[in-house]
Write an enzyme that holds these catalytic residues in place. Structure first.
Site, mmCIF file in Angstrom:
data_model
loop_
_atom_site.group_PDB
_atom_site.id
_atom_site.type_symbol
_atom_site.label_atom_id
_atom_site.label_comp_id
_atom_site.label_asym_id
_atom_site.label_seq_id
_atom_site.Cartn_x
_atom_site.Cartn_y
_atom_site.Cartn_z
ATOM 1 N N GLU A 115 51.604 8.645 33.117
ATOM 2 C CA GLU A 115 52.026 9.126 31.797
ATOM 3 C C GLU A 115 51.152 8.566 30.687
ATOM 4 O O GLU A 115 51.246 8.980 29.545
ATOM 5 C CB GLU A 115 53.490 8.753 31.524
ATOM 6 C CG GLU A 115 54.454 9.279 32.544
ATOM 7 C CD GLU A 115 54.241 10.753 32.865
ATOM 8 O OE1 GLU A 115 53.949 11.058 34.044
ATOM 9 O OE2 GLU A 115 54.345 11.587 31.964
ATOM 10 N N ARG A 153 23.177 16.964 30.498
ATOM 11 C CA ARG A 153 22.220 18.047 30.239
ATOM 12 C C ARG A 153 21.498 17.852 28.907
ATOM 13 O O ARG A 153 20.507 18.530 28.634
ATOM 14 C CB ARG A 153 22.867 19.421 30.334
ATOM 15 C CG ARG A 153 24.138 19.576 29.534
ATOM 16 C CD ARG A 153 24.846 20.879 29.791
ATOM 17 N NE ARG A 153 24.094 22.019 29.301
ATOM 18 C CZ ARG A 153 23.421 22.872 30.064
ATOM 19 N NH1 ARG A 153 23.424 22.743 31.363
ATOM 20 N NH2 ARG A 153 22.760 23.873 29.522
ATOM 21 N N ASP A 168 21.594 27.005 24.236
ATOM 22 C CA ASP A 168 22.988 27.048 24.682
ATOM 23 C C ASP A 168 23.912 27.484 23.551
ATOM 24 O O ASP A 168 23.619 27.257 22.384
ATOM 25 C CB ASP A 168 23.465 25.653 25.122
ATOM 26 C CG ASP A 168 22.912 25.248 26.475
ATOM 27 O OD1 ASP A 168 22.317 26.100 27.151
ATOM 28 O OD2 ASP A 168 23.092 24.075 26.847
#
Ligand code: ADE
Length: 241
Positions: A115, A153, A168
């Site tokens: 939790e 990347r 991108d």
């Protein structure tokens, strides 16, 4: 870039980190990833890492002592690292934040489980809590993989010169334009004529217009902060923005 990942489930990382760009980053010596089993830092006979929450309530909370000891051990090996903790209550991960994190000298990523994590661990050790989206995963491991992938990347030299991250989606604040490859006709659908024209100026213009249109349709919120030229603004006005 060195990543130290602190988890109760190191085996989860084996497949994803042994393939593709993350594998290549490691093979080139540009990225190293060290997995730490938090349970190894528990000192009792049962190697307990969680306990019920003070004040009652459902679920279990990760105990502070093993986690704190594990973070301290990782820090010794990665001394200048920024400590991240994956949790749905964290700062949302964006491209911009990934760029910022890629510039750090090292990262220690703590994968939250159960939790939550005893609040004192956050106070003592964590520099930044990170969320990968407004949904709840069963644990922080998948989120940590996303964080490592998105940063790797961006580490200079990991991507080849023919697969630049500069094009991108998000890198210029917009969604990416549509891409096509051979054949020129497929299932009755043809490639836009401009892409076959060889006219690089027209192609760049078409791509910019498509990126703007897509962003307007799908993620209009991004247009608030994307750097836009006068020409972009005129195009958007024509598209009804
Ligand atoms: N752990 C559980 N859900 C998460 C999320 N959305 N982002 C980061 N860590 C998480």
């Amino acid at each position: 870039m060195r990543f130290d990942i602190l988890t109760l489930f190191p085996e989860m990382f084996r497949g994803p980190f042994d393939e593709s760009i993350i594998r290549r980053g490691q093979d080139k010596g540009l990225v190293s990833i060290v997995l730490h089993q938090i349970r190894e830092y528990a000192t009792d006979r049962h190697q307990t890492v969680d306990d019920s929450p003070y004040g009652g309530g459902a679920g279990m909370v990760m105990k502070p002592e093993p986690l704190s000891a594990c973070i301290t051990a990782a820090r010794l090996q990665n001394p200048a690292a920024t400590v991240l903790l994956t949790t749905p209550r964290g700062t949302p991960l964006t491209h911009q934040l990934a760029v910022e994190l890629a510039g750090k000298s090292g990262l220690i990523i703590v994968c939250g489980r159960y939790e939550g994590v005893d609040e004192r661990v956050h106070e003592l050790h964590v520099d930044l809590e990170l969320s990968i989206g407004d949904y709840v995963l069963s644990g922080g491991e998948l989120a940590a993989m996303v964080v490592v992938d998105s940063i790797t990347r961006l580490v200079p030299g990991v991507l080849g010169s023919d697969e630049s991250a500069a094009d991108d989606s998000f890198s210029d604040g917009l969604l990416e334009y549509p891409q096509y490859t051979r054949p020129a006709a497929f299932c009755g659908l043809t490639v836009p004529e401009v892409l076959l024209s060889g006219n690089h100026a027209r192609i760049a213009q078409w791509r910019r217009q498509q990126a703007l249109q897509r962003t307007l349709e799908r993620r209009p919120d991004l247009l608030q902060s994307a750097p836009l030229s006068e020409h972009d603004r005129r195009l958007l006005a024509e598209l009804g923005r």
